[in-house]
Design a protein around this motif. Sequence first.
Motif, mmCIF file in Angstrom:
data_model
loop_
_atom_site.group_PDB
_atom_site.id
_atom_site.type_symbol
_atom_site.label_atom_id
_atom_site.label_comp_id
_atom_site.label_asym_id
_atom_site.label_seq_id
_atom_site.Cartn_x
_atom_site.Cartn_y
_atom_site.Cartn_z
ATOM 1 N N ASP A 81 1.007 22.277 27.293
ATOM 2 C CA ASP A 81 0.629 20.948 27.786
ATOM 3 C C ASP A 81 0.041 21.142 29.183
ATOM 4 N N TRP A 82 -1.266 21.350 29.251
ATOM 5 C CA TRP A 82 -1.939 21.662 30.513
ATOM 6 C C TRP A 82 -1.868 20.513 31.500
ATOM 7 N N VAL A 83 -1.754 19.285 31.018
ATOM 8 C CA VAL A 83 -1.643 18.132 31.919
ATOM 9 C C VAL A 83 -0.281 18.153 32.615
ATOM 10 N N ALA A 84 0.771 18.396 31.856
ATOM 11 C CA ALA A 84 2.127 18.426 32.423
ATOM 12 C C ALA A 84 2.383 19.682 33.241
ATOM 13 N N ASP A 85 1.736 20.795 32.879
ATOM 14 C CA ASP A 85 1.987 22.076 33.545
ATOM 15 C C ASP A 85 0.668 22.829 33.728
ATOM 16 N N PRO A 86 -0.166 22.379 34.671
ATOM 17 C CA PRO A 86 -1.497 22.973 34.828
ATOM 18 C C PRO A 86 -1.492 24.435 35.274
ATOM 19 N N ASN A 87 -0.377 24.919 35.767
ATOM 20 C CA ASN A 87 -0.266 26.320 36.195
ATOM 21 C C ASN A 87 0.606 27.136 35.254
ATOM 22 N N TRP A 88 0.673 26.724 34.003
ATOM 23 C CA TRP A 88 1.543 27.360 33.023
ATOM 24 C C TRP A 88 1.348 28.870 32.967
ATOM 25 N N GLU A 89 0.097 29.326 32.855
ATOM 26 C CA GLU A 89 -0.141 30.763 32.701
ATOM 27 C C GLU A 89 0.278 31.541 33.939
ATOM 28 N N PHE A 90 0.107 30.943 35.124
ATOM 29 C CA PHE A 90 0.530 31.612 36.356
ATOM 30 C C PHE A 90 2.061 31.724 36.415
ATOM 31 N N ARG A 91 2.740 30.662 36.047
ATOM 32 C CA ARG A 91 4.197 30.624 36.093
ATOM 33 C C ARG A 91 4.810 31.523 35.019
ATOM 34 N N THR A 92 4.298 31.443 33.820
ATOM 35 C CA THR A 92 4.833 32.188 32.681
ATOM 36 C C THR A 92 4.653 33.696 32.835
ATOM 37 N N ALA A 93 3.568 34.104 33.419
ATOM 38 C CA ALA A 93 3.241 35.531 33.527
ATOM 39 C C ALA A 93 4.300 36.327 34.279
ATOM 40 N N THR A 94 4.982 35.700 35.204
ATOM 41 C CA THR A 94 5.961 36.430 36.020
ATOM 42 C C THR A 94 7.173 36.875 35.204
ATOM 43 N N THR A 95 7.324 36.372 33.986
ATOM 44 C CA THR A 95 8.443 36.758 33.119
ATOM 45 C C THR A 95 8.042 37.845 32.118
ATOM 46 N N MET A 96 6.791 38.230 32.122
ATOM 47 C CA MET A 96 6.278 39.171 31.112
ATOM 48 C C MET A 96 6.400 40.621 31.562
ATOM 49 N N ASP A 97 6.510 41.508 30.599
ATOM 50 C CA ASP A 97 6.545 42.941 30.846
ATOM 51 C C ASP A 97 5.195 43.394 31.413
ATOM 52 N N PRO A 98 5.182 44.191 32.479
ATOM 53 C CA PRO A 98 3.919 44.615 33.089
ATOM 54 C C PRO A 98 2.957 45.314 32.125
ATOM 55 N N GLY A 99 3.481 46.217 31.308
ATOM 56 C CA GLY A 99 2.616 46.916 30.363
ATOM 57 C C GLY A 99 2.005 45.970 29.345
ATOM 58 N N ALA A 100 2.822 45.052 28.832
ATOM 59 C CA ALA A 100 2.330 44.073 27.861
ATOM 60 C C ALA A 100 1.315 43.131 28.498
ATOM 61 N N LEU A 101 1.565 42.761 29.724
ATOM 62 C CA LEU A 101 0.660 41.854 30.433
ATOM 63 C C LEU A 101 -0.699 42.510 30.678
ATOM 64 N N ARG A 102 -0.668 43.749 31.124
ATOM 65 C CA ARG A 102 -1.926 44.472 31.353
ATOM 66 C C ARG A 102 -2.671 44.694 30.027
ATOM 67 N N GLN A 103 -1.926 45.000 28.960
ATOM 68 C CA GLN A 103 -2.564 45.195 27.650
ATOM 69 C C GLN A 103 -3.124 43.875 27.130
ATOM 70 N N ARG A 104 -2.439 42.787 27.382
ATOM 71 C CA ARG A 104 -2.911 41.457 26.969
ATOM 72 C C ARG A 104 -4.266 41.172 27.611
ATOM 73 N N TYR A 105 -4.402 41.503 28.887
ATOM 74 C CA TYR A 105 -5.678 41.300 29.578
ATOM 75 C C TYR A 105 -6.748 42.240 29.009
ATOM 76 N N ARG A 106 -6.402 43.505 28.800
ATOM 77 C CA ARG A 106 -7.368 44.449 28.217
ATOM 78 C C ARG A 106 -7.864 43.954 26.854
ATOM 79 N N ASP A 107 -6.943 43.475 26.034
ATOM 80 C CA ASP A 107 -7.314 42.984 24.702
ATOM 81 C C ASP A 107 -8.226 41.763 24.798
ATOM 82 N N ALA A 108 -7.921 40.869 25.718
ATOM 83 C CA ALA A 108 -8.773 39.684 25.902
ATOM 84 C C ALA A 108 -10.181 40.100 26.338
ATOM 85 N N CYS A 109 -10.252 41.074 27.228
ATOM 86 C CA CYS A 109 -11.562 41.564 27.684
ATOM 87 C C CYS A 109 -12.338 42.198 26.540
ATOM 88 N N GLU A 110 -11.662 42.965 25.707
ATOM 89 C CA GLU A 110 -12.347 43.603 24.570
ATOM 90 C C GLU A 110 -12.858 42.550 23.587
#
Length: 169
Positions: A81-110
Amino acid sequence: MRQDPDTRAAERDALGQYLDYQRETILLKTEGLTKDQLAQKIPTSDLTLAGLLYHLALVEESWLEGRFLGMPDRQDWVDVDWVADPNWEFRTATTMDPGALRQRYRDACERSRQAAASAASLDQLSAFKGNDGWQFTLRWVLLHLIEETARHAGHADLLREAIDGSVGE
């Protein structure tokens, strides 16, 4: 690995190479950091390196897959709900595993590279149409992604320096 763009590349290749250079800069700024370090803030901002990685994954997917090709949102973003939580991705990311987070970005770029490669030309118009019928070209979205990624690479540079003193490219 970051590579300088080819000084003689054709326009489409040059745009992709400049975007890849900025993407790799983001990855370099986050390399070797722990979950706590990726979640670290500076006193004047709520930005984190983790948040930047996840936000840029969203940016890649929403612009090239979603708006340009007309594909549905990826599972990560469907129920937000981007209206209720416009910074969702910024807030949620801090709970993610660093390797998974970096791979998630690599996959999105590919996937973004593949979406761009599927276009007939830089002049191909987006599937997205604004209320007034406005559309954008592949050229426009690649330039937009270069701008957004480069801006956040500057943020990442400051955050990384605050975390462990690392400076430079």
